[in-house]
Design a protein around this motif. Structure first.
Motif, PDB file in Angstrom:
ATOM      1  N   GLU A   1       9.171 -37.565  34.381  1.00 26.42           N
ATOM      2  CA  GLU A   1       7.708 -37.447  34.260  1.00 26.42           C
ATOM      3  C   GLU A   1       7.253 -37.787  32.836  1.00 26.42           C
ATOM      4  OE1 GLU A   1       5.634 -37.092  36.587  1.00 26.42           O
ATOM      5  OE2 GLU A   1       6.717 -36.183  38.263  1.00 26.42           O
ATOM      6  N   MET A   2       8.066 -37.416  31.852  1.00 25.77           N
ATOM      7  CA  MET A   2       7.745 -37.770  30.470  1.00 25.77           C
ATOM      8  C   MET A   2       7.802 -39.281  30.274  1.00 25.77           C
ATOM      9  SD  MET A   2       9.783 -34.797  28.344  1.00 25.77           S
ATOM     10  CE  MET A   2       9.036 -35.247  26.761  1.00 25.77           C
ATOM     11  N   ALA A   3       8.834 -39.913  30.842  1.00 27.35           N
ATOM     12  CA  ALA A   3       8.966 -41.368  30.731  1.00 27.35           C
ATOM     13  C   ALA A   3       7.802 -42.074  31.422  1.00 27.35           C
ATOM     14  CB  ALA A   3      10.301 -41.813  31.318  1.00 27.35           C
ATOM     15  N   ILE A   4       7.373 -41.545  32.555  1.00 31.85           N
ATOM     16  CA  ILE A   4       6.246 -42.136  33.285  1.00 31.85           C
ATOM     17  C   ILE A   4       4.958 -42.031  32.468  1.00 31.85           C
ATOM     18  CG2 ILE A   4       4.773 -41.866  35.320  1.00 31.85           C
ATOM     19  CD1 ILE A   4       7.421 -40.992  36.804  1.00 31.85           C
ATOM     20  N   ARG A   5       4.741 -40.883  31.856  1.00 36.00           N
ATOM     21  CA  ARG A   5       3.542 -40.739  31.012  1.00 36.00           C
ATOM     22  C   ARG A   5       3.595 -41.702  29.831  1.00 36.00           C
ATOM     23  NH1 ARG A   5       4.664 -35.259  31.467  1.00 36.00           N
ATOM     24  NH2 ARG A   5       5.041 -35.064  29.223  1.00 36.00           N
ATOM     25  N   TYR A   6       4.770 -41.864  29.257  1.00 38.71           N
ATOM     26  CA  TYR A   6       4.940 -42.809  28.148  1.00 38.71           C
ATOM     27  C   TYR A   6       4.528 -44.215  28.584  1.00 38.71           C
ATOM     28  CZ  TYR A   6       7.540 -46.163  25.308  1.00 38.71           C
ATOM     29  OH  TYR A   6       7.894 -47.247  24.560  1.00 38.71           O
ATOM     30  N   ILE A   7       4.971 -44.610  29.763  1.00 35.02           N
ATOM     31  CA  ILE A   7       4.672 -45.950  30.275  1.00 35.02           C
ATOM     32  C   ILE A   7       3.190 -46.091  30.605  1.00 35.02           C
ATOM     33  CG2 ILE A   7       5.060 -47.504  32.229  1.00 35.02           C
ATOM     34  CD1 ILE A   7       7.948 -46.358  32.336  1.00 35.02           C
ATOM     35  N   GLU A   8       2.661 -45.151  31.354  1.00 34.49           N
ATOM     36  CA  GLU A   8       1.313 -45.291  31.900  1.00 34.49           C
ATOM     37  C   GLU A   8       0.209 -44.996  30.892  1.00 34.49           C
ATOM     38  OE1 GLU A   8       0.769 -46.562  34.821  1.00 34.49           O
ATOM     39  OE2 GLU A   8       2.906 -46.631  35.345  1.00 34.49           O
ATOM     40  N   GLU A   9       0.481 -44.104  29.949  1.00 34.10           N
ATOM     41  CA  GLU A   9      -0.584 -43.658  29.046  1.00 34.10           C
ATOM     42  C   GLU A   9      -0.460 -44.244  27.646  1.00 34.10           C
ATOM     43  OE1 GLU A   9      -0.853 -39.373  29.163  1.00 34.10           O
ATOM     44  OE2 GLU A   9      -0.448 -39.343  31.330  1.00 34.10           O
ATOM     45  N   ASP A  10       0.483 -45.163  27.454  1.00 35.71           N
ATOM     46  CA  ASP A  10       0.648 -45.832  26.159  1.00 35.71           C
ATOM     47  C   ASP A  10       0.885 -44.817  25.041  1.00 35.71           C
ATOM     48  OD1 ASP A  10       0.876 -48.163  24.689  1.00 35.71           O
ATOM     49  OD2 ASP A  10      -1.216 -48.109  24.046  1.00 35.71           O
ATOM     50  N   LEU A  11       1.775 -43.859  25.298  1.00 34.98           N
ATOM     51  CA  LEU A  11       2.046 -42.806  24.327  1.00 34.98           C
ATOM     52  C   LEU A  11       3.090 -43.252  23.307  1.00 34.98           C
ATOM     53  CD1 LEU A  11       2.262 -39.727  26.736  1.00 34.98           C
ATOM     54  CD2 LEU A  11       0.275 -40.527  25.439  1.00 34.98           C
ATOM     55  N   THR A  12       3.203 -42.493  22.228  1.00 37.92           N
ATOM     56  CA  THR A  12       4.211 -42.718  21.200  1.00 37.92           C
ATOM     57  C   THR A  12       5.268 -41.626  21.322  1.00 37.92           C
ATOM     58  OG1 THR A  12       2.576 -43.695  19.722  1.00 37.92           O
ATOM     59  CG2 THR A  12       4.629 -42.928  18.726  1.00 37.92           C
ATOM     60  N   VAL A  13       6.514 -42.019  21.482  1.00 38.35           N
ATOM     61  CA  VAL A  13       7.589 -41.052  21.678  1.00 38.35           C
ATOM     62  C   VAL A  13       7.648 -40.036  20.550  1.00 38.35           C
ATOM     63  CG1 VAL A  13      10.101 -40.793  21.804  1.00 38.35           C
ATOM     64  CG2 VAL A  13       8.981 -42.587  23.108  1.00 38.35           C
ATOM     65  N   ALA A  14       7.455 -40.488  19.334  1.00 40.00           N
ATOM     66  CA  ALA A  14       7.539 -39.614  18.161  1.00 40.00           C
ATOM     67  C   ALA A  14       6.551 -38.462  18.214  1.00 40.00           C
ATOM     68  CB  ALA A  14       7.322 -40.423  16.888  1.00 40.00           C
ATOM     69  N   GLU A  15       5.505 -38.607  19.023  1.00 41.64           N
ATOM     70  CA  GLU A  15       4.469 -37.571  19.115  1.00 41.64           C
ATOM     71  C   GLU A  15       4.519 -36.803  20.426  1.00 41.64           C
ATOM     72  OE1 GLU A  15       0.875 -39.751  18.452  1.00 41.64           O
ATOM     73  OE2 GLU A  15       1.292 -40.111  16.331  1.00 41.64           O
ATOM     74  N   MET A  16       5.537 -37.063  21.252  1.00 42.47           N
ATOM     75  CA  MET A  16       5.663 -36.351  22.534  1.00 42.47           C
ATOM     76  C   MET A  16       6.578 -35.139  22.342  1.00 42.47           C
ATOM     77  SD  MET A  16       6.136 -39.545  25.228  1.00 42.47           S
ATOM     78  CE  MET A  16       6.048 -38.476  26.682  1.00 42.47           C
ATOM     79  N   PRO A  17       6.054 -33.918  22.441  1.00 42.63           N
ATOM     80  CA  PRO A  17       6.881 -32.727  22.202  1.00 42.63           C
ATOM     81  C   PRO A  17       8.067 -32.638  23.160  1.00 42.63           C
ATOM     82  CG  PRO A  17       4.542 -32.167  22.268  1.00 42.63           C
ATOM     83  CD  PRO A  17       4.650 -33.575  22.736  1.00 42.63           C
ATOM     84  N   VAL A  18       9.173 -32.106  22.658  1.00 47.38           N
ATOM     85  CA  VAL A  18      10.301 -31.779  23.524  1.00 47.38           C
ATOM     86  C   VAL A  18       9.864 -30.664  24.468  1.00 47.38           C
ATOM     87  CG1 VAL A  18      12.663 -30.884  23.594  1.00 47.38           C
ATOM     88  CG2 VAL A  18      11.970 -32.465  21.767  1.00 47.38           C
ATOM     89  N   GLU A  19      10.205 -30.789  25.741  1.00 47.76           N
ATOM     90  CA  GLU A  19       9.764 -29.813  26.735  1.00 47.76           C
ATOM     91  C   GLU A  19      10.914 -28.894  27.138  1.00 47.76           C
ATOM     92  OE1 GLU A  19       7.842 -31.678  30.040  1.00 47.76           O
ATOM     93  OE2 GLU A  19       6.433 -32.807  28.766  1.00 47.76           O
ATOM     94  N   ILE A  20      10.571 -27.648  27.414  1.00 45.88           N
ATOM     95  CA  ILE A  20      11.555 -26.691  27.910  1.00 45.88           C
ATOM     96  C   ILE A  20      11.500 -26.648  29.432  1.00 45.88           C
ATOM     97  CG2 ILE A  20      11.429 -25.302  25.814  1.00 45.88           C
ATOM     98  CD1 ILE A  20       9.696 -23.309  27.358  1.00 45.88           C
ATOM     99  N   GLY A  21      12.538 -26.093  30.041  1.00 42.41           N
ATOM    100  CA  GLY A  21      12.596 -26.028  31.492  1.00 42.41           C
ATOM    101  C   GLY A  21      11.603 -25.037  32.067  1.00 42.41           C
ATOM    102  N   GLU A  22      11.388 -25.160  33.352  1.00 41.58           N
ATOM    103  CA  GLU A  22      10.467 -24.282  34.064  1.00 41.58           C
ATOM    104  C   GLU A  22      11.182 -23.690  35.279  1.00 41.58           C
ATOM    105  OE1 GLU A  22       7.528 -27.137  35.063  1.00 41.58           O
ATOM    106  OE2 GLU A  22       6.662 -27.252  33.041  1.00 41.58           O
ATOM    107  N   ASN A  23      10.566 -22.676  35.872  1.00 41.70           N
ATOM    108  CA  ASN A  23      11.052 -22.126  37.145  1.00 41.70           C
ATOM    109  C   ASN A  23      12.478 -21.578  37.070  1.00 41.70           C
ATOM    110  OD1 ASN A  23       8.591 -23.023  38.355  1.00 41.70           O
ATOM    111  ND2 ASN A  23       9.470 -25.055  38.599  1.00 41.70           N
ATOM    112  N   PHE A  24      12.750 -20.742  36.062  1.00 46.99           N
ATOM    113  CA  PHE A  24      14.057 -20.106  35.969  1.00 46.99           C
ATOM    114  C   PHE A  24      14.181 -19.019  37.036  1.00 46.99           C
ATOM    115  CE2 PHE A  24      13.604 -22.034  31.853  1.00 46.99           C
ATOM    116  CZ  PHE A  24      14.896 -22.404  31.503  1.00 46.99           C
ATOM    117  N   VAL A  25      15.294 -19.036  37.752  1.00 52.48           N
ATOM    118  CA  VAL A  25      15.527 -18.049  38.806  1.00 52.48           C
ATOM    119  C   VAL A  25      16.966 -17.558  38.713  1.00 52.48           C
ATOM    120  CG1 VAL A  25      13.819 -19.036  40.384  1.00 52.48           C
ATOM    121  CG2 VAL A  25      16.185 -19.839  40.476  1.00 52.48           C
ATOM    122  N   MET A  26      17.244 -16.417  39.331  1.00 50.21           N
ATOM    123  CA  MET A  26      18.607 -15.903  39.362  1.00 50.21           C
ATOM    124  C   MET A  26      19.394 -16.607  40.457  1.00 50.21           C
ATOM    125  SD  MET A  26      20.099 -12.009  39.603  1.00 50.21           S
ATOM    126  CE  MET A  26      20.159 -11.825  41.375  1.00 50.21           C
TER     127      MET A  26
END
Length: 321
Positions: free
Chosen positions: A275-300
């Motif tokens: 999803e990050m790569a898709i946003r980079y492609i579609e929204e003309d973003l700069t990688v250097a300004e894209m925050p590192v993301e943490i995981g979601e939906n942690f379960v036991m």
């Protein structure tokens, strides 16, 4: 260097007129026709990293289909091979996907311009991949698989309140593993537990080091360590033979041969990175300004078969409130 918006060749007026003349009811822009060359570099073969690869590929294929030209390489834990594969992928790809810290570090050493997205990297800052988690500052970003280690310690205490000596088996040469161990030992000592460390440098060390470790400990605490995870069949079987429960690591590794953890799905890590790569492609973003993301939906996650083999009723294992 941007993919699609920056590598797409601008069609001449003549070629555009030709397309319009031959396809009056359907116009395909040059951008839409441009192949997307994605190079994938995986450090070693094991369940969690395979899932991170699969999630990324599935999501990118879902978005772009046959436009993607894949080059998927696995170094099988060979550092020398990792270097040559990284060089090849950097030459021939427009976007790079690195799975695990060694793959990301190696790609970063050979490519400083093209976008590199990573996953299964527990400590991007400590590994020298980014300037900060909020603003990477370089051509790398992605998702971190740093799990809720303090929660893993609490999970251990809640389910094994009599446990005092807690073993940790890890590759001391992997910065991602060392970072997690530092967090875990601090959390254990704060709860008056005694960490007992078993350090290895390759899979060849596991049997001897783990054999000694299992004689001393009450619980084996697992961090996401590529060397250990790639040998989880051996590690899990040795723990079961010693009737020692394991707590921690990834969902994929626990499902393969561990007892319990709190984890995000590594398929989801791959999807999230895509999803990050898709946003980079579609929204003309700069990688250097894209925050590192943490995981979601942690379960036991509980491996019921493992529990039964060491004499634990699976339903007796409880999560955190």
């Amino acid at each position: 260097m941007k993919l699609i918006k920056k590598i797409a060749t601008i069609a001449t007026s003549l070629s555009l007129l030709s397309v319009l003349a031959t396809t009056p009811n359907h116009t395909v822009s040059a951008q839409e026709e441009t192949p997307i060359k994605i190079g994938v570099l995986q450090h070693v073969e094991h369940e969690a990293l395979n899932d991170a690869q699969q999630g990324f590929i599935d999501r990118m294929n879902e978005e772009y289909g046959d436009r993607i030209v894949w080059d998927i390489q696995n170094a099988s834990g060979n550092i020398a091979g990792l270097q040559s594969l990284a060089e090849k992928l950097a030459r021939e790809s427009d976007i790079l996907y690195a799975i695990a810290t060694p793959a990301a570090q190696t790609l970063a050493s050979v490519e400083t311009q093209k976008p590199i997205f990573f996953s299964a990297v527990a400590a991007p800052l400590q590994a020298g991949l980014v300037d900060s988690m909020e603003e990477p500052g370089r051509n790398l970003t992605g998702t971190t698989n740093l799990g809720p280690i303090e929660d893993h310690v609490e999970l251990l205490i809640k389910n094994f309140p009599e446990a005092k000596k807690i073993g940790i088996l890890y590759n001391s040469s992997e910065v991602n593993a060392q970072h997690q161990v530092d967090i875990a030992t601090k959390a254990m000592e704060a709860k008056e537990l005694t960490p007992v460390l078993g350090t290895i440098t390759s899979t060849n060390d596991i049997q001897q080091v783990l054999s000694s470790l299992l004689e001393e400990i009450d619980v084996l605490f697992m961090v996401t360590d590529n060397t250990v995870d790639s040998s989880i069949a051996l590690v899990g079987d040795m723990a079961k033979e010693a009737d020692v429960p394991t707590v921690g690591s990834s969902d994929s590794v626990v499902k393969a041969n561990g007892l319990m953890t709190i984890s995000n799905s590594y398929i989801d890590y791959g999807i999230q990175t895509a999803e990050m790569a898709i946003r980079y492609i579609e929204e003309d973003l700069t990688v250097a300004e894209m925050p590192v993301e943490i995981g979601e939906n942690f379960v036991m996650i509980v491996n019921e078969e493992f529990a039964e083999e060491i004499g634990i009723e699976p339903s007796s294992l409880v999560g955190l409130d």
